[in-house]
Design an enzyme around this catalytic site. Structure first.
Site, PDB file in Angstrom:
ATOM      1  N   CYS A 344       0.523  -1.182  -0.072  1.00  0.00           N
ATOM      2  CA  CYS A 344       0.083   0.336  -0.163  1.00  0.00           C
ATOM      3  C   CYS A 344       0.363   1.289  -0.549  1.00  0.00           C
ATOM      4  O   CYS A 344       0.998   1.900   1.290  1.00  0.00           O
ATOM      5  CB  CYS A 344      -0.832   0.436   1.320  1.00  0.00           C
ATOM      6  SG  CYS A 344      -2.082  -1.554   1.080  1.00  0.00           S
ATOM      7  N   GLU A 345       1.860   1.208  -1.311  1.00  0.00           N
ATOM      8  CA  GLU A 345       1.883   2.514  -1.217  1.00  0.00           C
ATOM      9  C   GLU A 345       2.653   2.712  -2.808  1.00  0.00           C
ATOM     10  O   GLU A 345       3.239   2.015  -3.669  1.00  0.00           O
ATOM     11  CB  GLU A 345       3.635   3.055  -0.646  1.00  0.00           C
ATOM     12  CG  GLU A 345       4.865   2.399  -0.465  1.00  0.00           C
ATOM     13  CD  GLU A 345       5.566   3.230   0.003  1.00  0.00           C
ATOM     14  OE1 GLU A 345       5.931   3.707  -0.216  1.00  0.00           O
ATOM     15  OE2 GLU A 345       6.516   2.976   1.934  1.00  0.00           O
ATOM     16  N   TYR A 373      21.530  -7.212  -4.176  1.00  0.00           N
ATOM     17  CA  TYR A 373      20.961  -6.605  -3.305  1.00  0.00           C
ATOM     18  C   TYR A 373      18.974  -7.017  -4.216  1.00  0.00           C
ATOM     19  O   TYR A 373      18.550  -6.148  -3.960  1.00  0.00           O
ATOM     20  CB  TYR A 373      21.181  -5.174  -3.621  1.00  0.00           C
ATOM     21  CG  TYR A 373      22.641  -4.834  -3.945  1.00  0.00           C
ATOM     22  CD1 TYR A 373      23.583  -4.782  -3.106  1.00  0.00           C
ATOM     23  CD2 TYR A 373      23.955  -5.156  -5.478  1.00  0.00           C
ATOM     24  CE1 TYR A 373      24.866  -4.638  -2.550  1.00  0.00           C
ATOM     25  CE2 TYR A 373      25.467  -5.408  -5.064  1.00  0.00           C
ATOM     26  CZ  TYR A 373      25.401  -4.747  -3.748  1.00  0.00           C
ATOM     27  OH  TYR A 373      27.172  -4.878  -3.636  1.00  0.00           O
TER      28      TYR A 373
HETATM   29  C1  LIG Z   1      29.276  -2.912  -1.641  1.00  0.00           C
HETATM   30  C2  LIG Z   1      30.547  -2.635  -1.148  1.00  0.00           C
HETATM   31  C3  LIG Z   1      31.247  -3.805  -2.744  1.00  0.00           C
HETATM   32  C4  LIG Z   1      30.546  -4.023  -3.679  1.00  0.00           C
HETATM   33  O1  LIG Z   1      30.118  -3.107  -4.466  1.00  0.00           O
HETATM   34  P1  LIG Z   1      29.370  -4.305  -6.014  1.00  0.00           P
HETATM   35  O2  LIG Z   1      29.794  -3.097  -6.547  1.00  0.00           O
HETATM   36  O3  LIG Z   1      28.434  -5.161  -5.454  1.00  0.00           O
HETATM   37  O4  LIG Z   1      30.523  -5.169  -6.603  1.00  0.00           O
HETATM   38  C5  LIG Z   1      32.117  -3.889  -2.239  1.00  0.00           C
HETATM   39  N1  LIG Z   1      33.122  -3.659  -1.291  1.00  0.00           N
HETATM   40  C6  LIG Z   1      32.706  -2.482  -0.060  1.00  0.00           C
HETATM   41  C7  LIG Z   1      33.260  -1.951   0.709  1.00  0.00           C
HETATM   42  C8  LIG Z   1      31.351  -2.217  -0.458  1.00  0.00           C
HETATM   43  O5  LIG Z   1      31.377  -1.710   0.435  1.00  0.00           O
END
Ligand SMILES: *Cc1c(COP(=O)(O)O)cnc(C)c1O
Length: 419
Positions: A344-345, A373
């Site tokens: 509901c948004e 992610y």
């Molecule tokens: C999120 C992160 C990554 C990974 O980044 P990707 O874009 O998924 O490769 C690597 N090192 C650090 C310190 C991060 O915060």
């Protein structure tokens, strides 16, 4: 390249038809392909063939599922963790402590202690304050904590503002202009084995140029530090390589990235660490969902309402991100639709005015490139529970994360007896 392809008009994950998983596990569900994870790990490793001494530490935050971590551990990867919880996961998945790197601006005292307890391979320190605290904790035990100093090179990664980490105004690392002074202070502390520097300028980078600029600045810093009498044996180059989210989109390949890295770092004479996340896991997963119903639009296209929502896959709501959306059993007919979840948004919109396979109530569809992610950002907003995860390996599959229903979450809550 991934292992999600159509056979006789039905979308498969490796040798498993997705309708079978939907039937047996229910939807929404994340489906990961072991062969794709392994292929990506191999291609990334091969891209770095000209880098002699290295550790590839998978960024656990991109996909922390234990089975996924275990596949990558078997492929020779270590782990880049950003919390005590991720550190425990990496260990539980079988990662060797010495192949674990601990990043993050807000490591608590307890998390630093945990890293010391587990004798992890490297702490990436993001401030002088953190360095002093870690040195003190290690010295109390008569130990020296292996550490690199994370540098903020003030380079625009040309990516989405929320996942850019290497600009001066971002919270990450020590500004390059203060790096020499900070290194000198921390290198002198008894409890630290300060052995180099680290950099990570952002995620979903579609161009190698900002990375090359940042690495160039790091190379100059390494020279300066050595000239000042410091020993620099390790450099951590972070992650950030982008993946194609749209069919036909191209991104720098691991081979091109590796060529650039080998060229820029040739004379550094250091051990290099890499922290890829998205490029390994992104295209190794899809979010499988079922259409609840198709609703006529007001003055626009119809709403295809699916049973997945922004709580299961947050990227579109959070970053305006694009995920390709395909029917599991396409008829060949097409439609233009707004693809939305039940939450509901209005933010619970996966795509607006999207041309896609024609879908009806009950049909199955996937959001592609959901292996990084995705599930890791899930929440239980609207009391929807946590989405399940499946790993496919050839013609077999396993549920590698149970669906946690709203009832189980409610069981952790209580109304105090004084109410
Ligand atoms: C999120 C992160 C990554 C990974 O980044 P990707 O874009 O998924 O490769 C690597 N090192 C650090 C310190 C991060 O915060």
């Amino acid at each position: 390249m991934d292992h999600f392809a159509y056979r006789d008009g039905v979308l498969f994950a490796e040798d498993v038809p997705l309708p079978l998983i939907a039937e047996e596990v229910g939807t929404p569900v994340y489906v990961y392909s072991r062969a794709t994870l392994e292929r990506h790990a191999r291609v990334f490793t091969e891209g770095l063939a000209d880098v002699p001494k290295k550790l590839i530490a998978f960024a656990v935050k991109s996909n922390p599922n234990l089975a996924v971590l275990n596949v990558l551990q078997r492929a020779g990867f270590g782990a880049d963790v950003v919390s005590g919880g991720e550190l425990r996961r990496a260990l539980a998945a079988g990662m060797a402590p010495e192949m674990i790197v601990f990043s993050g601006v807000g490591k608590t005292r307890a998390e630093l202690q945990l890293g010391l307890d587990e004798r992890i391979g490297q702490f990436n320190i993001e401030s002088r304050e953190e360095g002093r605290e870690l040195a003190e904790l290690a010295a109390e035990r008569g130990e020296r904590a292996p550490a690199c100093l994370r540098i903020n090179p003030d380079v625009d990664a040309k990516t989405h503002a929320k996942i850019s980490t290497g600009k001066a105004e971002n919270k990450f690392g020590i500004p390059l202009v203060h790096a020499r002074e900070a290194y000198a202070e921390l290198a002198a502390l008894e409890g630290l084995d300060l052995r180099g520097v680290a950099v990570h300028i952002g995620s979903q980078l579609s161009d190698l140029e900002p990375l090359e600029t940042a690495f160039g600045k790091i190379g100059e810093l390494v020279e300066d530090l050595r000239a000042a009498g410091h020993t620099v044996t390790h450099v951590d180059l972070g992650g950030g390589l982008g993946v194609p989210y749209k069919a036909g989109e191209t991104m720098p390949s691991p081979a091109e990235y590796g060529e650039m890295v080998a060229r820029v770092t040739r004379d550094w004479g250091v051990h290099l660490t890499f922290e890829p996340g998205r490029v390994i896991a992104g295209n190794a997963g899809v979010l499988l969902t079922r259409v609840v119903r198709v609703k006529r639009g007001g003055n626009g296209p119809p709403f295809v309402i699916v049973d997945a929502a922004m709580n299961d896959l947050a990227r579109p709501a959070l970053y305006g991100a694009w995920h390709d959306f395909d029917a599991v059993e396409p008829t060949g007919e097409r439609m233009t639709a707004n693809i939305v979840g039940p939450i509901c948004e209005t933010g619970d919109t996966f795509a607006r005015d999207r041309e896609c396979d024609a879908l009806q109530s009950g049909d199955l569809a996937v959001f592609r490139t959901a292996g990084a992610y995705g599930a890791t950002m899930a929440s239980s907003y609207n009391s929807r529970g946590f989405v399940a995860e499946v790993l496919v390996d050839g013609d077999r599959y396993a549920v590698v994360a149970d669906r946690i229903d709203a009832g189980a979450i409610m069981d952790a809550e209580r109304v105090p007896d004084w109410l």
